[in-house]
Scaffold this active site. Structure first.
Site, PDB file in Angstrom:
ATOM      1  N   ARG A   3       0.840  -1.193   0.000  1.00  0.00           N
ATOM      2  CA  ARG A   3       0.000   0.000   0.000  1.00  0.00           C
ATOM      3  C   ARG A   3       0.874   1.242   0.000  1.00  0.00           C
ATOM      4  NH1 ARG A   3      -3.435  -2.404  -1.807  1.00  0.00           N
ATOM      5  NH2 ARG A   3      -5.567  -2.743  -1.148  1.00  0.00           N
TER       6      ARG A   3
ATOM      7  N   GLU B 116      -4.240   7.402  -5.586  1.00  0.00           N
ATOM      8  CA  GLU B 116      -4.317   6.666  -6.865  1.00  0.00           C
ATOM      9  C   GLU B 116      -5.534   7.138  -7.632  1.00  0.00           C
ATOM     10  OE1 GLU B 116      -4.067   2.450  -6.189  1.00  0.00           O
ATOM     11  OE2 GLU B 116      -2.126   2.616  -5.238  1.00  0.00           O
TER      12      GLU B 116
ATOM     13  N   HIS C 150      -0.580   0.064  -9.921  1.00  0.00           N
ATOM     14  CA  HIS C 150      -1.312  -0.871  -9.050  1.00  0.00           C
ATOM     15  C   HIS C 150      -1.719  -2.134  -9.822  1.00  0.00           C
ATOM     16  CE1 HIS C 150      -3.847  -0.992  -5.142  1.00  0.00           C
ATOM     17  NE2 HIS C 150      -3.582  -2.216  -5.536  1.00  0.00           N
TER      18      HIS C 150
HETATM   19  P1  NAD Z   1      -1.738 -10.662   5.176  1.00  0.00           P
HETATM   20  O1  NAD Z   1      -2.754 -10.142   6.139  1.00  0.00           O
HETATM   21  O2  NAD Z   1      -1.758 -12.104   4.825  1.00  0.00           O
HETATM   22  O3  NAD Z   1      -0.279 -10.310   5.707  1.00  0.00           O
HETATM   23  C1  NAD Z   1       0.061  -9.084   6.273  1.00  0.00           C
HETATM   24  C2  NAD Z   1       1.185  -9.361   7.269  1.00  0.00           C
HETATM   25  O4  NAD Z   1       1.688  -8.113   7.710  1.00  0.00           O
HETATM   26  C3  NAD Z   1       0.731 -10.123   8.509  1.00  0.00           C
HETATM   27  O5  NAD Z   1       1.465 -11.308   8.685  1.00  0.00           O
HETATM   28  C4  NAD Z   1       0.954  -9.133   9.645  1.00  0.00           C
HETATM   29  O6  NAD Z   1       1.381  -9.774  10.852  1.00  0.00           O
HETATM   30  C5  NAD Z   1       2.055  -8.273   9.072  1.00  0.00           C
HETATM   31  N1  NAD Z   1       2.160  -6.970   9.715  1.00  0.00           N
HETATM   32  C6  NAD Z   1       1.158  -6.172  10.144  1.00  0.00           C
HETATM   33  N2  NAD Z   1       1.672  -5.075  10.721  1.00  0.00           N
HETATM   34  C7  NAD Z   1       3.018  -5.193  10.642  1.00  0.00           C
HETATM   35  C8  NAD Z   1       4.083  -4.371  11.069  1.00  0.00           C
HETATM   36  N3  NAD Z   1       3.866  -3.199  11.703  1.00  0.00           N
HETATM   37  N4  NAD Z   1       5.343  -4.779  10.833  1.00  0.00           N
HETATM   38  C9  NAD Z   1       5.584  -5.955  10.203  1.00  0.00           C
HETATM   39  N5  NAD Z   1       4.607  -6.792   9.788  1.00  0.00           N
HETATM   40  C10 NAD Z   1       3.333  -6.405  10.009  1.00  0.00           C
HETATM   41  O7  NAD Z   1      -1.893  -9.754   3.873  1.00  0.00           O
HETATM   42  P2  NAD Z   1      -1.474 -10.129   2.375  1.00  0.00           P
HETATM   43  O8  NAD Z   1      -2.598 -10.798   1.698  1.00  0.00           O
HETATM   44  O9  NAD Z   1      -0.155 -10.766   2.400  1.00  0.00           O
HETATM   45  O10 NAD Z   1      -1.381  -8.640   1.760  1.00  0.00           O
HETATM   46  C11 NAD Z   1      -0.333  -7.774   2.114  1.00  0.00           C
HETATM   47  C12 NAD Z   1      -0.558  -6.388   1.554  1.00  0.00           C
HETATM   48  O11 NAD Z   1      -0.569  -6.429   0.125  1.00  0.00           O
HETATM   49  C13 NAD Z   1      -1.881  -5.733   1.939  1.00  0.00           C
HETATM   50  O12 NAD Z   1      -1.640  -4.367   2.202  1.00  0.00           O
HETATM   51  C14 NAD Z   1      -2.723  -5.833   0.673  1.00  0.00           C
HETATM   52  O13 NAD Z   1      -3.707  -4.833   0.613  1.00  0.00           O
HETATM   53  C15 NAD Z   1      -1.665  -5.651  -0.372  1.00  0.00           C
HETATM   54  N6  NAD Z   1      -2.028  -6.172  -1.707  1.00  0.00           N
HETATM   55  C16 NAD Z   1      -1.635  -5.433  -2.784  1.00  0.00           C
HETATM   56  C17 NAD Z   1      -1.896  -5.896  -4.060  1.00  0.00           C
HETATM   57  C18 NAD Z   1      -1.523  -5.085  -5.234  1.00  0.00           C
HETATM   58  O14 NAD Z   1      -2.247  -5.114  -6.221  1.00  0.00           O
HETATM   59  N7  NAD Z   1      -0.422  -4.402  -5.217  1.00  0.00           N
HETATM   60  C19 NAD Z   1      -2.555  -7.129  -4.232  1.00  0.00           C
HETATM   61  C20 NAD Z   1      -2.913  -7.866  -3.116  1.00  0.00           C
HETATM   62  C21 NAD Z   1      -2.635  -7.371  -1.840  1.00  0.00           C
HETATM   63  C1  MLT Z   2      -5.820  -5.852  -3.080  1.00  0.00           C
HETATM   64  O1  MLT Z   2      -5.737  -5.318  -1.965  1.00  0.00           O
HETATM   65  O2  MLT Z   2      -6.398  -6.921  -3.266  1.00  0.00           O
HETATM   66  C2  MLT Z   2      -5.189  -5.148  -4.205  1.00  0.00           C
HETATM   67  O3  MLT Z   2      -4.712  -3.930  -3.965  1.00  0.00           O
HETATM   68  C3  MLT Z   2      -5.576  -5.527  -5.571  1.00  0.00           C
HETATM   69  C4  MLT Z   2      -6.675  -4.766  -6.253  1.00  0.00           C
HETATM   70  O4  MLT Z   2      -7.841  -4.961  -5.929  1.00  0.00           O
HETATM   71  O5  MLT Z   2      -6.389  -4.027  -7.158  1.00  0.00           O
END
Ligand code: NAD
Ligand code: MLT
Length: 529
Positions: free
Chosen positions: A232, A261, A280
């Site tokens: 994020r 965004e 993104h």
């Molecule tokens: P998840 O909940 O499985 O994992 C997140 C991890 O972060 C957890 O293990 C948690 O303990 C850890 N965490 C929380 N606070 C923390 C801190 N202060 N320091 C260190 N670790 C910490 O989530 P995920 O499915 O792995 O997703 C991770 C991120 O990726 C989310 O922000 C999600 O929105 C983002 N995401 C982005 C895209 C994209 O299109 N770029 C796609 C999918 C997910």
């Molecule tokens: C997500 O949090 O799943 C992602 O940021 C992906 C998206 O919906 O574009």
């Protein structure tokens, strides 16, 4: 038939599932603005979004029929979850539908910034052959620092190990043992910053993670470190990042996500050569879009068909099979909560929920929530459900305490509710399930009973003298009120007794008054559960 608004572009298959063979009315408006959404919100029971559409407080507040907001993806930062919780609206996401795609995006950015791929492509198209200026580095043997070892962090780490990188991880939510078992090393954030050749961020954006890589961290970051953010925008302080790159403190970065965004056209990030930017794209694969659309659609249809809540971020999600087994306990808990609420003579300030016996085999939080839901329902016309109950209790100044009971009763399972009232008095109500179909109130304060805990109930305190209950039954009979069940409890002969009468018909205030007027009746209460 549920009316569902799809407010973002999602895969066609997801729309088909939502339609549920004509059972639901699905309106597809993938370009809808937030103002338009607020206008049409009152018509819908569900809203489905991806990441473009925002669901702020005013949309939720106008959506008087809204039951669920489904997010096709992981992050729910585009939905006002606290307001949804207050209003009893479920917010669901699809936590693992795009894990692989996001992890592969992080890997592709990792490789691309190691080998200057984007710059190479750009200069080639400008007619240049800048071979020397584009020399990269290998991943092999380098240290990758993973911040946040959840679903995506783990998938990235696993892939980096296949590239024979040394992987160190920082995630206070994951035990060092687990990190070691996965073949990586546990580290502090400081160690990650100091030791990593590459850093990849995979945490949610929270108060704690906002700006967690900022000016201070760039000061002691390993020179020539490369950093990737596919989680994020805002977790890395973008201004500090730009400064660190421009001052030559680090080698470069790749960003897939931004605090605002779409990234504004005039953002200085767009001008930085050593920054690789993508709009993104983490979840933008055919596979991920299909998976999240199907998942969110299936979750919503299941909710409307069976009431099962899957992947809710603001309610306990229970495995549907477990929910089936727990259902009788949840129903009993809710009924006891309603009874406790109606039985109280003064405002309740504390509810102690105690559990013993075989009920301890199940998660207790949903059962406590069911008690509180039942308790609040007679007191408010606000939507009380599994989402809003605990919050509403807090708002009303009711403390809720959940504990395993050490009370020595001879029941194989027992739910005890102790209510503490403003006037200093307390009540205790205990219920058990003899069988799935036989819930019973078995203790009310100092008396034992065997009362059905639902429907119309009269709770009577009377002098324990012959003919009293006969008189009550005659009064009910005179008013054509049929008695369904009757149970009484006393603590000593010829003292005072308590009677719980279940009736098939409602009991009017006049009937209650008539019973109360009898000389041997000490008190009478009509309770509808
Ligand atoms: P998840 O909940 O499985 O994992 C997140 C991890 O972060 C957890 O293990 C948690 O303990 C850890 N965490 C929380 N606070 C923390 C801190 N202060 N320091 C260190 N670790 C910490 O989530 P995920 O499915 O792995 O997703 C991770 C991120 O990726 C989310 O922000 C999600 O929105 C983002 N995401 C982005 C895209 C994209 O299109 N770029 C796609 C999918 C997910
Ligand atoms: C997500 O949090 O799943 C992602 O940021 C992906 C998206 O919906 O574009």
């Amino acid at each position: 038939m549920a009316k569902i608004l799809v407010a973002d572009k999602i895969a066609d298959e997801g729309i088909k599932i939502l339609q549920d063979g004509g059972n639901n009315d699905v309106v597809y408006k993938p370009e809808i603005t937030v103002e338009e959404m607020a206008e049409v919100a009152p018509d819908f029971e569900a809203i489905v979004v991806r990441s473009r559409a925002k669901v702020p407080a005013n949309v939720l507040e106008k959506g008087k029929k809204l039951k669920v907001v489904g997010r096709a993806g992981v992050g729910v930062d585009n939905v006002d979850v606290p307001t949804a919780t207050r209003l009893g609206i479920i917010v669901m996401n699809t936590p693992d539908g795009n894990t692989i795609s996001a992890a592969e995006q992080a890997m592709s950015l990792l490789l691309a910034i190691a080998r200057n791929t984007a710059r190479a492509d750009k200069t080639m198209k400008e007619g240049k052959w800048d071979k020397k200026a584009l020399t990269g580095i290998e991943l092999y043997g380098k240290t990758l620092g993973v911040v946040g070892l959840g679903r995506i962090g783990k998938a990235v780490a696993k892939r980096a190990l296949a590239f024979e990188m040394r992987v160190i991880c920082y995630d206070p939510g994951v035990s060092p043992d687990e990190i070691q078992k996965l073949g990586m090393a546990n580290a502090t954030l400081e160690e990650i910053i100091k030791e990593s050749d590459f850093i990849t961020i995979h945490t949610p954006l929270t108060e704690k993670t906002k700006g967690m890589i900022g000016e201070e961290q760039f000061k002691y970051m390993k020179k020539n470190c490369r950093i990737i953010n596919c989680a994020r925008g805002g977790i890395i302080d973008e201004n500090a990042l730009l400064q660190a790159i421009n001052e030559g403190k680090i080698a470069g970065a790749a960003l897939d996500v931004f605090p605002v965004e779409p990234l504004p056209e005039d953002s200085p990030l767009r001008k930085c050569e050593k920054l690789l930017l993508t709009p993104h794209l983490g979840a933008s694969t055919v596979e991920a879009q299909e998976k999240v659309a199907l998942q969110v659609a299936e979750q919503i249809v299941t909710y409307f068909k069976k009431g099962e809540i899957i992947n809710a971020v603001n309610a306990p999600s229970i495995d549907p099979e477990l929910l089936k087994v727990m259902r009788p306990y949840l129903d009993l808990a809710e009924d006891l909560g309603k009874f406790a609420s109606s039985y109280a003579d003064s405002r309740v300030v504390k509810i102690n929920c105690l559990f013993s016996g075989s009920i301890l085999d199940y998660p207790l939080k949903p059962i406590t929530t069911a008690i509180v839901k039942g308790f609040l329902e007679p007191l408010t016309d606000f939507a009380v459900n599994y989402i809003s109950a605990m919050n509403l209790a807090k708002e009303r100044g009711v403390e809720v305490v959940e504990s395993k009971s050490t009370l020595e009763y001879q029941y194989t399972n027992l739910i005890t509710i102790e209510t503490e009232m403003e006037n200093g008095q307390t009540n205790k109500i205990c219920g058990t399930l003899y069988t799935k179909e036989m819930p019973r109130i078995v203790i009310l304060n100092d008396r034992y009973f065997n009362a059905v805990p639902s429907g119309n109930m009269l709770v009577i305190k009377n002098k324990d003298v012959p003919g009293t209950i006969g008189t009550v039954c005659t009064i009910l009979g005179n008013h054509n009120v049929n008695i369904a069940d009757l149970t009484w409890g006393r603590n000593k002969p010829l003292g005072d007794a308590m009677t719980i009468i279940n009736t098939d018909h409602e009991i009017t205030a006049d009937i209650v008054k008539e019973i109360d007027a009898h000389e041997n009746i000490l008190s009478v209460k009509f309770i509808k559960v």
